[in-house]
Scaffold this motif. Structure first.
Motif, PDB file in Angstrom:
ATOM      1  N   SER A 139      -3.465   0.969  -9.248  1.00 21.14           N
ATOM      2  CA  SER A 139      -3.307  -0.150  -8.305  1.00 21.14           C
ATOM      3  C   SER A 139      -4.053   0.140  -7.004  1.00 21.14           C
ATOM      4  O   SER A 139      -3.950   1.228  -6.454  1.00 21.14           O
ATOM      5  N   ARG A 140      -4.785  -0.861  -6.535  1.00 27.18           N
ATOM      6  CA  ARG A 140      -5.520  -0.699  -5.271  1.00 27.18           C
ATOM      7  C   ARG A 140      -5.044  -1.671  -4.196  1.00 27.18           C
ATOM      8  O   ARG A 140      -5.498  -1.616  -3.064  1.00 27.18           O
ATOM      9  N   PHE A 141      -4.128  -2.559  -4.586  1.00 21.07           N
ATOM     10  CA  PHE A 141      -3.620  -3.553  -3.654  1.00 21.07           C
ATOM     11  C   PHE A 141      -2.099  -3.586  -3.713  1.00 21.07           C
ATOM     12  O   PHE A 141      -1.510  -3.345  -4.764  1.00 21.07           O
ATOM     13  N   GLY A 142      -1.478  -3.935  -2.591  1.00 21.46           N
ATOM     14  CA  GLY A 142      -0.049  -4.200  -2.581  1.00 21.46           C
ATOM     15  C   GLY A 142       0.220  -5.495  -3.335  1.00 21.46           C
ATOM     16  O   GLY A 142      -0.718  -6.236  -3.661  1.00 21.46           O
ATOM     17  N   VAL A 143       1.471  -5.788  -3.592  1.00 20.94           N
ATOM     18  CA  VAL A 143       1.822  -6.964  -4.394  1.00 20.94           C
ATOM     19  C   VAL A 143       1.288  -8.249  -3.760  1.00 20.94           C
ATOM     20  O   VAL A 143       0.650  -9.056  -4.431  1.00 20.94           O
ATOM     21  N   LYS A 144       1.529  -8.442  -2.466  1.00 22.40           N
ATOM     22  CA  LYS A 144       1.091  -9.688  -1.807  1.00 22.40           C
ATOM     23  C   LYS A 144      -0.423  -9.807  -1.796  1.00 22.40           C
ATOM     24  O   LYS A 144      -0.975 -10.876  -2.064  1.00 22.40           O
ATOM     25  N   LYS A 198      -1.680  -1.061   4.186  1.00 19.69           N
ATOM     26  CA  LYS A 198      -0.265  -0.711   4.076  1.00 19.69           C
ATOM     27  C   LYS A 198      -0.009   0.039   2.776  1.00 19.69           C
ATOM     28  O   LYS A 198      -0.814  -0.002   1.839  1.00 19.69           O
ATOM     29  N   GLU A 199       1.151   0.693   2.723  1.00 15.97           N
ATOM     30  CA  GLU A 199       1.542   1.412   1.513  1.00 15.97           C
ATOM     31  C   GLU A 199       1.646   0.447   0.333  1.00 15.97           C
ATOM     32  O   GLU A 199       2.226  -0.631   0.456  1.00 15.97           O
ATOM     33  N   ILE A 200       1.090   0.841  -0.797  1.00 15.30           N
ATOM     34  CA  ILE A 200       1.208   0.042  -2.017  1.00 15.30           C
ATOM     35  C   ILE A 200       2.629   0.135  -2.547  1.00 15.30           C
ATOM     36  O   ILE A 200       3.181  -0.848  -3.018  1.00 15.30           O
ATOM     37  N   GLY A 201       3.208   1.307  -2.441  1.00 16.21           N
ATOM     38  CA  GLY A 201       4.576   1.517  -2.897  1.00 16.21           C
ATOM     39  C   GLY A 201       4.627   2.402  -4.129  1.00 16.21           C
ATOM     40  O   GLY A 201       3.825   2.262  -5.050  1.00 16.21           O
ATOM     41  N   LEU A 202       5.551   3.316  -4.110  1.00 17.04           N
ATOM     42  CA  LEU A 202       5.685   4.297  -5.172  1.00 17.04           C
ATOM     43  C   LEU A 202       6.013   3.647  -6.513  1.00 17.04           C
ATOM     44  O   LEU A 202       5.437   4.006  -7.541  1.00 17.04           O
TER      45      LEU A 202
END
Length: 163
Positions: free
Chosen positions: A122-127, A109-113
């Motif tokens: 960053s290589r991972f989303g927050v969760k 999924k998108e990590i987010g801008l």
């Protein structure tokens, strides 16, 4: 006339109102990562020079020796941190070229801008990052427990041998 890489950093700011990881955003993050890479290499060179100076210094007394040993430890830690930053940076640059930059390595999924603007490596989303950190913490605690158990077993074996 070809625009300089740093021009996009001055003239453009990624927006959540754009298509995620469009060509401009990728160029922007590539520029940021390349600037960081140059700065990290420069800093690494400076820190390595400092380490060489510390290692070459003449020790005069116990206080001097203690100070130098502390400075060497701090300097080695800085070198390790810079090397980790360079590694993360190289991975992110590779991901840009591979077309996977900005997407979570675990979920896809998108990590987010906003997260990438705060930490472009960053290589991972927050969760996913939280899950990864919890798992690493559990592994660390498990390894600590195993080390304590091993030390206790060794002590007990030595006591039995002395009898």
């Amino acid at each position: 006339m070809k625009a300089k890489k740093t021009d996009i950093l001055k003239d453009y700011s990624p927006s959540v109102n754009e298509e995620y990881m469009n060509a401009k955003q990728l160029a922007y993050f590539k520029g940021v990562l390349e600037v960081w890479r140059l700065q990290a290499h420069h800093n690494l060179s400076e820190v390595e020079k400092r380490l060489a100076e510390l290692n070459a210094s003449e020790e005069h007394d116990d206080m001097d020796r203690a100070f130098i040993e502390t400075e060497v430890a701090i300097t080695i830690n800085k070198i390790s941190s810079l090397q980790n930053l360079l590694n993360d940076n190289d991975i992110s640059l590779h991901d840009i070229h591979a077309g996977t930059y900005g997407y979570c390595k675990q979920s896809g999924k998108e990590i987010g801008l906003k997260r990438l603007l705060a930490k472009p490596t960053s290589r991972f989303g927050v969760k996913a990052q939280e899950t990864e950190e919890k798992e690493n913490n559990v592994r660390f605690l498990k390894d600590e427990d195993e080390d304590e158990e091993s030390a206790t077993t060794e002590t007990e074996e030595h006591e039995e041998m002395r009898g």
